[in-house]
Design a protein around this motif. Structure first.
Motif, short mmCIF file in Angstrom:
data_model
loop_
_atom_site.label_atom_id
_atom_site.label_comp_id
_atom_site.label_asym_id
_atom_site.label_seq_id
_atom_site.Cartn_x
_atom_site.Cartn_y
_atom_site.Cartn_z
N GLN A 139 0.82 -1.21 0.00
CA GLN A 139 0.00 0.00 0.00
C GLN A 139 0.85 1.26 0.00
OE1 GLN A 139 0.38 -2.10 2.52
NE2 GLN A 139 0.99 -0.91 4.31
N ALA A 140 2.11 1.15 0.41
CA ALA A 140 3.00 2.32 0.44
C ALA A 140 3.55 2.65 -0.95
CB ALA A 140 4.16 2.08 1.40
N LYS A 141 3.43 1.72 -1.87
CA LYS A 141 3.85 1.93 -3.27
C LYS A 141 5.32 2.35 -3.35
CE LYS A 141 -0.83 3.00 -4.82
NZ LYS A 141 -1.73 3.97 -5.49
N LEU A 142 6.17 1.60 -2.67
CA LEU A 142 7.60 1.91 -2.65
C LEU A 142 8.38 1.21 -3.75
CD1 LEU A 142 8.28 1.85 1.20
CD2 LEU A 142 8.08 3.84 -0.30
N ALA A 143 7.68 0.45 -4.59
CA ALA A 143 8.32 -0.21 -5.73
C ALA A 143 7.23 -0.58 -6.73
CB ALA A 143 9.08 -1.47 -5.29
N PRO A 144 7.58 -0.68 -8.01
CA PRO A 144 6.59 -1.06 -9.03
C PRO A 144 6.34 -2.57 -9.03
CG PRO A 144 8.72 -0.69 -10.06
CD PRO A 144 8.89 -0.34 -8.60
N LEU A 145 5.65 -3.03 -8.01
CA LEU A 145 5.52 -4.46 -7.76
C LEU A 145 4.70 -5.18 -8.83
CD1 LEU A 145 4.88 -4.31 -3.91
CD2 LEU A 145 7.05 -4.69 -5.10
N GLN A 146 3.83 -4.48 -9.52
CA GLN A 146 2.97 -5.12 -10.51
C GLN A 146 3.62 -5.22 -11.89
OE1 GLN A 146 0.24 -6.51 -9.28
NE2 GLN A 146 0.90 -5.61 -7.33
N ASP A 147 4.80 -4.66 -12.03
CA ASP A 147 5.50 -4.64 -13.31
C ASP A 147 6.84 -5.35 -13.15
OD1 ASP A 147 7.05 -4.01 -15.56
OD2 ASP A 147 6.18 -2.01 -15.78
N PRO A 148 6.95 -6.61 -13.57
CA PRO A 148 8.18 -7.37 -13.35
C PRO A 148 9.43 -6.69 -13.90
CG PRO A 148 6.42 -8.85 -14.03
CD PRO A 148 5.90 -7.45 -14.19
N PHE A 149 9.32 -6.08 -15.09
CA PHE A 149 10.50 -5.44 -15.67
C PHE A 149 10.90 -4.21 -14.87
CE2 PHE A 149 12.74 -2.56 -18.53
CZ PHE A 149 13.74 -3.39 -19.02
N ALA A 150 9.93 -3.38 -14.50
CA ALA A 150 10.23 -2.17 -13.73
C ALA A 150 10.79 -2.53 -12.36
CB ALA A 150 8.98 -1.31 -13.59
N PHE A 151 10.26 -3.60 -11.75
CA PHE A 151 10.79 -4.02 -10.45
C PHE A 151 12.22 -4.52 -10.60
CE2 PHE A 151 11.05 -7.11 -6.83
CZ PHE A 151 11.05 -6.16 -5.83
N ALA A 152 12.50 -5.23 -11.71
CA ALA A 152 13.87 -5.66 -11.97
C ALA A 152 14.79 -4.47 -12.16
CB ALA A 152 13.91 -6.57 -13.19
N GLN A 153 14.31 -3.40 -12.79
CA GLN A 153 15.11 -2.19 -12.93
C GLN A 153 15.45 -1.59 -11.57
OE1 GLN A 153 12.47 -0.03 -15.69
NE2 GLN A 153 14.21 0.02 -17.12
N ALA A 154 14.48 -1.60 -10.67
CA ALA A 154 14.73 -1.11 -9.31
C ALA A 154 15.79 -1.96 -8.63
CB ALA A 154 13.44 -1.12 -8.50
N GLN A 155 15.69 -3.27 -8.79
CA GLN A 155 16.67 -4.17 -8.19
C GLN A 155 18.06 -3.96 -8.81
OE1 GLN A 155 15.35 -5.07 -5.46
NE2 GLN A 155 15.20 -7.29 -5.62
N ALA A 156 18.10 -3.72 -10.10
CA ALA A 156 19.38 -3.48 -10.76
C ALA A 156 20.03 -2.21 -10.24
CB ALA A 156 19.19 -3.40 -12.28
N PHE A 157 19.25 -1.17 -10.06
CA PHE A 157 19.78 0.09 -9.54
C PHE A 157 20.33 -0.10 -8.13
CE2 PHE A 157 19.49 4.10 -7.28
CZ PHE A 157 20.15 4.97 -8.16
N ASN A 158 19.54 -0.74 -7.28
CA ASN A 158 19.98 -0.93 -5.89
C ASN A 158 21.19 -1.85 -5.81
OD1 ASN A 158 18.04 0.78 -4.93
ND2 ASN A 158 16.62 -0.82 -4.31
N SER A 159 21.26 -2.83 -6.71
CA SER A 159 22.43 -3.71 -6.74
C SER A 159 23.68 -2.94 -7.15
CB SER A 159 22.18 -4.87 -7.71
OG SER A 159 21.14 -5.68 -7.25
N TYR A 160 23.53 -2.00 -8.07
CA TYR A 160 24.66 -1.16 -8.47
C TYR A 160 25.15 -0.33 -7.29
CZ TYR A 160 27.26 2.72 -10.46
OH TYR A 160 28.22 3.66 -10.71
N LEU A 161 24.23 0.27 -6.56
CA LEU A 161 24.64 1.05 -5.39
C LEU A 161 25.40 0.18 -4.39
CD1 LEU A 161 21.55 3.32 -4.60
CD2 LEU A 161 23.48 3.77 -6.13
N CYS A 162 24.90 -1.03 -4.18
CA CYS A 162 25.49 -1.92 -3.19
C CYS A 162 26.85 -2.44 -3.62
CB CYS A 162 24.53 -3.09 -2.95
SG CYS A 162 25.08 -4.27 -1.71
N SER A 163 26.95 -2.88 -4.86
CA SER A 163 28.16 -3.57 -5.31
C SER A 163 29.24 -2.65 -5.85
CB SER A 163 27.80 -4.60 -6.39
OG SER A 163 27.31 -3.95 -7.55
#
Length: 209
Positions: A78-102
Motif C-alpha cells: 500500500q505504500a507503493k515503494l516499488a513497481p511491484l505489478q510490473d516485473p520489468f520495472a521491479f527488476a530495474q529497481a533491483q538493478a539500480f539498488n544492486s549497483y549502489l550496493c556492489s
C-alpha cells in the motif's frame, strides 16, 4: 514486529527510511562500532557477517540492503515503494539498488575499510585506495547523474526504495572528497529526499539514540 539493527551514519539509513515510509511497526536496536558491538557474540548470532543492517522478521533475519528494501516494499504494498505489478520495472529497481550496493558503496568503503581488500599492514596499498576514493566515487555517481535518474525520482515520477538508498549514499559525498556541485541532479535529488517527513523522522531517531 520487525527489529532493525543499525549503526548511525551507515547504509542502514536506507532501510530505516523505507520502514518509515511504509508505516511499518518496528523497533530499532543500535549497534556501536566504537564499542565493536558488531563483533560481539550476541550480534554475530543475528548476523554472522558482523555488519549492519540486519532486519529481524517473524520468518528470520534478512541482511543486505537491496534484499531488505525489496522485502519492505513487498510487505507493505500500500505504500507503493516499488513497481511491484510490473516485473520489468521491479527488476530495474533491483538493478539500480544492486549497483549502489556492489559498486558505489564499495568505492566509498575504500576510504576507511581498505583492510577488507588488502592486508591490514600493507599501508601503501591502503593509502593508494584512499587516494583513489574521490575519483572512483565521483565516477560512480556521475554514471547515476548521466544515465540512471529517469525523472525527479530514480525510476521516474514515483518515489521508491531506490530513492531512499541513493539519498543514503549521497549523504557521504563530501566526506569522500566529492563536490556535490559537480553532480547537480544527484544534489537536487538529495535535497528533495531530505525534505520528506519520513526521512526527517528516520534521521532524527538515529541522531537521538
Amino acid at each position: 514486529m520487525l527489529n532493525l539493527f543499525y549503526a548511525a551514519h551507515t547504509c542502514a539509513l536506507a532501510s530505516h527510511i523505507a520502514l518509515e515510509e511504509a508505516g511499518a511497526d518496528y523497533t530499532l536496536t543500535r549497534i556501536s562500532f566504537a564499542g565493536a558491538d558488531q563483533r560481539k557474540p550476541d550480534y554475530l548470532k543475528i548476523n554472522p557477517k558482523g555488519r549492519v543492517p540486519a532486519l529481524v522478521t517473524d520468518r528470520g533475519v534478512l541482511t543486505e540492503t537491496p534484499a531488505m528494501l525489496a522485502y519492505i516494499a513487498q510487505s507493505y504494498p500500500q505504500a507503493k515503494l516499488a513497481p511491484l505489478q510490473d516485473p520489468f520495472a521491479f527488476a530495474q529497481a533491483q538493478a539500480f539498488n544492486s549497483y549502489l550496493c556492489s559498486s558505489l558503496h564499495v568505492a566509498h568503503a575504500h576510504r576507511m575499510r581498505g583492510y577488507r581488500w588488502v592486508e591490514a599492514d600493507d599501508t601503501h596499498a591502503i593509502e593508494a585506495m584512499k587516494k583513489k576514493v574521490p575519483q572512483s566515487v565521483y565516477d560512480g555517481f556521475a554514471l547515476v547523474e548521466q544515465h540512471m535518474l529517469a525523472g525527479p525520482w530514480v525510476l521516474g515520477e514515483s518515489y521508491t526504495i531506490c530513492d531512499a538508498y541513493l539519498f543514503t549514499l549521497a549523504q557521504w559525498l563530501e566526506a569522500d572528497g566529492v563536490d556535490p556541485a559537480r553532480l547537480p541532479r544527484v544534489a537536487e535529488h538529495r535535497r528533495r529526499v531530505a525534505d520528506r517527513p519520513a526521512v526527517m523522522r528516520a534521521i532524527a531517531a538515529e541522531l537521538a539514540a
